[in-house]
Design a protein around this motif. Structure first.
Motif, PDB file in Angstrom:
ATOM      1  N   ILE E 198       8.641 -11.147  33.693  1.00 25.98           N
ATOM      2  CA  ILE E 198       8.602 -10.254  32.466  1.00 25.98           C
ATOM      3  C   ILE E 198       8.289  -8.786  33.203  1.00 25.98           C
ATOM      4  O   ILE E 198       9.013  -7.803  32.673  1.00 25.98           O
ATOM      5  CB  ILE E 198       7.529 -10.815  31.490  1.00 25.98           C
ATOM      6  CG1 ILE E 198       7.772 -12.169  30.893  1.00 25.98           C
ATOM      7  CG2 ILE E 198       7.544  -9.765  30.549  1.00 25.98           C
ATOM      8  CD1 ILE E 198       7.026 -12.347  30.004  1.00 25.98           C
ATOM      9  N   GLU E 199       7.459  -8.793  34.067  1.00 28.56           N
ATOM     10  CA  GLU E 199       7.164  -7.495  34.736  1.00 28.56           C
ATOM     11  C   GLU E 199       6.608  -7.670  36.129  1.00 28.56           C
ATOM     12  O   GLU E 199       6.057  -8.702  36.570  1.00 28.56           O
ATOM     13  CB  GLU E 199       5.918  -6.741  33.929  1.00 28.56           C
ATOM     14  CG  GLU E 199       6.068  -6.232  32.559  1.00 28.56           C
ATOM     15  CD  GLU E 199       6.734  -4.752  32.705  1.00 28.56           C
ATOM     16  OE1 GLU E 199       6.623  -4.085  33.469  1.00 28.56           O
ATOM     17  OE2 GLU E 199       7.243  -4.367  31.414  1.00 28.56           O
ATOM     18  N   VAL E 200       7.102  -6.792  36.824  1.00 24.33           N
ATOM     19  CA  VAL E 200       6.871  -6.691  38.256  1.00 24.33           C
ATOM     20  C   VAL E 200       6.580  -5.459  38.836  1.00 24.33           C
ATOM     21  O   VAL E 200       7.317  -4.523  38.496  1.00 24.33           O
ATOM     22  CB  VAL E 200       8.126  -7.117  39.166  1.00 24.33           C
ATOM     23  CG1 VAL E 200       7.743  -6.893  40.812  1.00 24.33           C
ATOM     24  CG2 VAL E 200       8.641  -8.545  39.125  1.00 24.33           C
ATOM     25  N   GLN E 201       5.219  -5.148  39.205  1.00 23.03           N
ATOM     26  CA  GLN E 201       4.822  -3.745  39.489  1.00 23.03           C
ATOM     27  C   GLN E 201       4.098  -3.927  40.735  1.00 23.03           C
ATOM     28  O   GLN E 201       3.186  -4.324  41.188  1.00 23.03           O
ATOM     29  CB  GLN E 201       4.014  -3.169  38.496  1.00 23.03           C
ATOM     30  CG  GLN E 201       4.375  -2.943  37.055  1.00 23.03           C
ATOM     31  CD  GLN E 201       3.575  -2.418  36.045  1.00 23.03           C
ATOM     32  OE1 GLN E 201       2.336  -2.196  36.100  1.00 23.03           O
ATOM     33  NE2 GLN E 201       4.026  -1.852  35.113  1.00 23.03           N
ATOM     34  N   GLY E 202       4.783  -3.266  41.849  1.00 20.35           N
ATOM     35  CA  GLY E 202       4.361  -3.257  43.032  1.00 20.35           C
ATOM     36  C   GLY E 202       3.962  -1.996  43.631  1.00 20.35           C
ATOM     37  O   GLY E 202       4.946  -1.140  43.418  1.00 20.35           O
TER      38      GLY E 202
ATOM     39  N   VAL F 200       7.897  -0.677  43.100  1.00 22.60           N
ATOM     40  CA  VAL F 200       8.825  -1.575  42.283  1.00 22.60           C
ATOM     41  C   VAL F 200       8.534  -1.881  40.909  1.00 22.60           C
ATOM     42  O   VAL F 200       7.211  -2.227  40.869  1.00 22.60           O
ATOM     43  CB  VAL F 200       9.123  -2.900  43.106  1.00 22.60           C
ATOM     44  CG1 VAL F 200      10.136  -3.617  42.261  1.00 22.60           C
ATOM     45  CG2 VAL F 200       9.762  -2.564  44.671  1.00 22.60           C
ATOM     46  N   GLY F 202      10.000  -3.577  37.473  1.00 18.23           N
ATOM     47  CA  GLY F 202      10.966  -4.021  36.657  1.00 18.23           C
ATOM     48  C   GLY F 202      10.369  -4.616  35.296  1.00 18.23           C
ATOM     49  O   GLY F 202       9.328  -4.939  35.451  1.00 18.23           O
ATOM     50  N   ALA F 204      11.395  -6.836  31.699  1.00 13.29           N
ATOM     51  CA  ALA F 204      12.221  -7.310  30.803  1.00 13.29           C
ATOM     52  C   ALA F 204      12.518  -6.721  29.612  1.00 13.29           C
ATOM     53  O   ALA F 204      11.206  -6.556  28.955  1.00 13.29           O
ATOM     54  CB  ALA F 204      12.094  -8.829  30.829  1.00 13.29           C
ATOM     55  N   PHE F 209      13.760 -12.111  33.588  1.00 18.61           N
ATOM     56  CA  PHE F 209      14.727 -12.143  34.250  1.00 18.61           C
ATOM     57  C   PHE F 209      14.375 -12.721  35.634  1.00 18.61           C
ATOM     58  O   PHE F 209      13.219 -13.292  35.784  1.00 18.61           O
ATOM     59  CB  PHE F 209      15.070 -10.596  34.906  1.00 18.61           C
ATOM     60  CG  PHE F 209      13.814  -9.907  35.267  1.00 18.61           C
ATOM     61  CD1 PHE F 209      13.431  -9.701  36.643  1.00 18.61           C
ATOM     62  CD2 PHE F 209      13.017  -9.306  34.514  1.00 18.61           C
ATOM     63  CE1 PHE F 209      12.569  -9.067  37.046  1.00 18.61           C
ATOM     64  CE2 PHE F 209      12.003  -8.467  34.847  1.00 18.61           C
ATOM     65  CZ  PHE F 209      11.724  -8.451  36.332  1.00 18.61           C
TER      66      PHE F 209
END
Lengths: 237, 237, 237, 237, 237, 237
Positions: E198-202, F200, F202, F204, F209
């Motif tokens: 759903i969310e990726v935050q790096g 990064v 990302g 949804a 995803f």
């Protein structure tokens, strides 16, 4: 007669859980029936500008209510961008009440801030805050004394508070929300462990009240505060 | 003993000049010694959202202090971008006190806002505000009744206020600034013309106070409020 | 032709009551007809950061209008949380106008703040504020000179202001509210006692105006300002 | 004599690039020398509450300066949490000036908001904003007329503005920053294409100025505005 | 190697105490090690203006941290008069994450607000908030379904979150405060029960990180989220 | 398939116009298709309090959008009195991204503030801001190095950003507004010139995803960032 079935001079169950959070120098979760307030004491080695280089310490308080501590959700004050008049009035009362029991010379030039955050509200949150705030303050001062940062105990007496009021025409002790929202007169009493008065705030919510009524409410308050002081002693000894 | 040379039970000179401004539906300049407060009543034919379609009216108050009403200039609250906790506390007290003397059904679905602006401060501004606010309210209601907009008088009684305190250990009536800044205990009493209590607010400024002391202060307050109510009558009849 | 029955070149009655409040270093209540503004001057022995250690003083002003100074109640700016654009524009004008008549070296590194609070509004509040502000400033400077804190008089000339406008097509002096709200062109003139211009602000409220019209308004303003300067002299001598 | 080497009656180079942004109903980037302002016109089919159901339209303006439009970075007003008094004063001036050239009946009940954002500042940003704002407004109105939403042209005349001042004692036209920061007197003139006055704002920055000086500045302004109106015509035809 | 002695792929102890407060339609206290967050869900039968009459519901979140949830006391946002950028960023993330698991048609035109208040912070408060918020939401939806207000379950899957990072060069799961404040790279993963992202935050906190590193952190996150989803199931079944 | 007719891996036209404003130590106008952002770098010889006397420098950013940069006019944040959560989130991201490419010891104890103001928006404003901000920063650092104020180049690598997403189920590079408002998943990648990851993010926007999808988007981002870095090199060499 009371919605809760309590006697007119009967307090709600009181419990004080100390050390509820780990970072604060002193903390407790106080419950008066379904009202629950988290009180934390934070020690800072600095004082407000008007006290610098006076040798005097300061004790102050802030009050907040979680948005859904109440029956319906209230707007978050941080989102609204300001604290309500009610919030400011309450936190000023808490700070003033605590300071009445503090020897600020013995405290030394440091500040202790007590945060009272209402987790769940069922009436009497300002009184529960004062009673719990004193416990958090006591624990923080104990820590400072143990560390040798303070020599003479700056707390001159216990400070605790209870509300009383005329419910259905009857003087009753320790109003809960159901009573508070219907009460004809509502009075908060902040007192010391030895029975001295620190703050008396009585308000007619409809018809004016008599000196007689105020005296009866004060009789009840003395009973209630004695019980609260006992709970404070049990929690901090 | 008192800095002003007054007797312990002696009020400062009180004067109430009605019609001080011409636009307000009711207005007066009240002086209690050197404390002077301009009170205006504004009638609006609408009520706050929570009262719409209830048939009930509303009375509310706002309080302000001109920046140089005091010995040294204070920051203008409009410039600071917010009202202080003290200001909010006081205006809430004024509104609550006035409403205790109003039959909101008889008032009808309209709002009267009382603005209390301190022109010059010498102690006791909140009490002077309440006493003056009632006069402005009385005048505005008179005007509404004369115009036939209100039939039954919604003001059930006079509302007036006075502060008392322990100065140099002695109970004294109507504290001025010199006394207030030194007082050990400070109490404000809001009462009706017939002697009922509307608000009692007593605060220890150092040592706690006894029930006995509070009773003595209340005795003084009864004397003071009677004098204020007489001044209100003289001003509005 | 004018609602008030005045001649086109006729000012409203002007009165300046000095010493209206006791705490300010200088104060007056100026009345121009029904417009009344309380002006107080507060001296502080410090200057804004950008002037520190320059030897230069500062004169600044703040402006406010009591909520019910007007025909209908306006919202209190302190409650709204900010000063309106109109308020800021006016207080900037007052400060700039006063500074044009001040020798800031002679004033020395101190600040004088003039508060102009409109008690009752009937048009021309900014001009009345400037004229009254100068009186309050004059009185405060007199006090500093008398105390020996200032040697050379820093006030280089009188500063006073009046508004003129085209009402029903006619140039008239000293607009009151009834005229101002209908005026086709409205111009404020701030001038010195010797007739120099400090500020000229003319605005078309509908059709543009001609240089000729502006010149006629300026003629009227010279008459008016001379009268105001005479009133200032009478009040401060 | 002038830092830029210009003649006393010589304007800076003026350029108006229309259609600078694509979303706005009208837009231009106006340059007066190194001063550059982006002006956009936004049409909305609604009016402020006080105009609802009156059939009248509204034209208003907002002004901003990018933080580094200036020699040293200024604080972003959005971060500071409020618009400065200067900003509010300028945007009120722009809106008032434009409205003086608009037939609000012909505009119909809609609002056009002109945003003037200073990309680079070198003096005279408020005048450049007014001149550019009129172009953006003209383009937006053209679009509404082309679409048949407006039948009668609501723009009654051109509106343009220029500043003049006394620099080193000499009257000069179109002050740039180097001159403005040193000018003894600074005056802004907003005029129509046919030479009528909309706004005159003259300020002494030190010594008062004479009527004579004001007249000379107005002579210069007439020259400058004529040139600006020609540039507006070239840009919008 | 980890300050806590945990394995690189080892979560802190997770506990979810449902029904922690009584007024909210759904509530829980989630603990991830020493991090504790109170999550409450409040149902309101109205939606924000942009959704009125669309048939679609809304889920939103607010986040707060009690002043002494942290090692040293932070300023109360309500007293500061605004929410920090960090707070706003987090509450936007929580709301967005939850909505990704909600069928807003099935929810119907009502709003559920989740309040996440950090009682005690030891790293990972935003992830704990998301995981706990889902539980509060689940409970509130269950209540609506039981009452027949909602027919089809609008929650399409579990939503839970965990942070991973490079600590001392090693990829580790579920950073606590001691690790978080030293981590080279910090990544938060919000996932569904079935493993969708759903969310990726790096974020690199020093040196940039490689795609390889990100992949390893994602492997760890899958392990962690599976454990959290199991805890959610245990708490809500 | 794409509204613009671009290939899935095709960037919009990129142009970087350096020296767009004259006062800033570094500036550029970056265009990515119709998205245009003005980036300025301001050098100040002081650092925030938490860095004083550490020898470390600071790089920070502020972001704004002109009211009519968008299809319909947005409210000016300065007028609203606060920056939105979105604005704060973006400016925090820009600052954090830039700092990841700065050797703060080599920068020395000074602060560089990058202002990113969106003149026209068509999707991808945060990525364009980062890419342009780096150019402004590069130019300002060049100036400091040329002046001998900095010896060792503190910029360790290029920093640039691009967004990718799933549009109509297809992974596409560099989303414009038409795509962004319809995209199922939206991801922003901030990378260094040598291909390292800095941020990064990302999200949804509907269905979750997969890791696979994220990897494909990252492949596209690498292509895009390489192109942006080439444009940065061309602009600053």
């Amino acid at each position: 007669m009371r919605p809760s079935g309590r006697q007119t001079h009967e307090m709600r169950g009181v419990s004080i859980e100390t050390g509820f959070t780990r970072h604060a120098e002193g903390s407790c979760l106080i419950s008066m029936g379904e009202t629950r307030v988290l009180c934390t004491a934070s020690v800072e080695e600095r004082v407000p500008p008007f006290l610098r280089n006076t040798g005097l310490g300061w004790v102050t308080a802030e009050y907040g209510m979680l948005p859904r501590a109440t029956h319906t959700r209230g707007r978050r004050e941080a989102a609204a961008g300001k604290q309500s008049g009610r919030t400011q009035e309450i936190q000023r009362l808490i700070g003033r009440s605590l300071r009445a029991g503090v020897d600020r010379v013995a405290l030394g030039e440091r500040q202790i801030t007590i945060d009272c955050d209402v987790i769940q509200a069922d009436g009497g949150t300002r009184c529960a805050s004062i009673t719990g705030a004193w416990v958090a303050l006591r624990l923080a001062v104990n820590k400072l004394m143990k560390a040798g940062d303070i020599i003479t105990d700056p707390l001159t007496d216990h400070v605790a508070a209870v509300s009383c009021g005329l419910y259905a025409g009857q003087p009753v002790l320790d109003l809960d929300y159901a009573e508070d929202s219907e009460a004809g007169t509502d009075a908060n009493f902040v007192m010391t462990g030895s029975g001295g008065l620190i703050e008396v705030q009585g308000s007619a919510e409809g018809a004016p009240f008599s000196r007689n009524a105020l005296n009866t409410l004060m009789d009840l308050a003395e009973v209630g505060v004695a019980e609260l002081v006992a709970a404070q002693k049990a929690a901090t000894s």
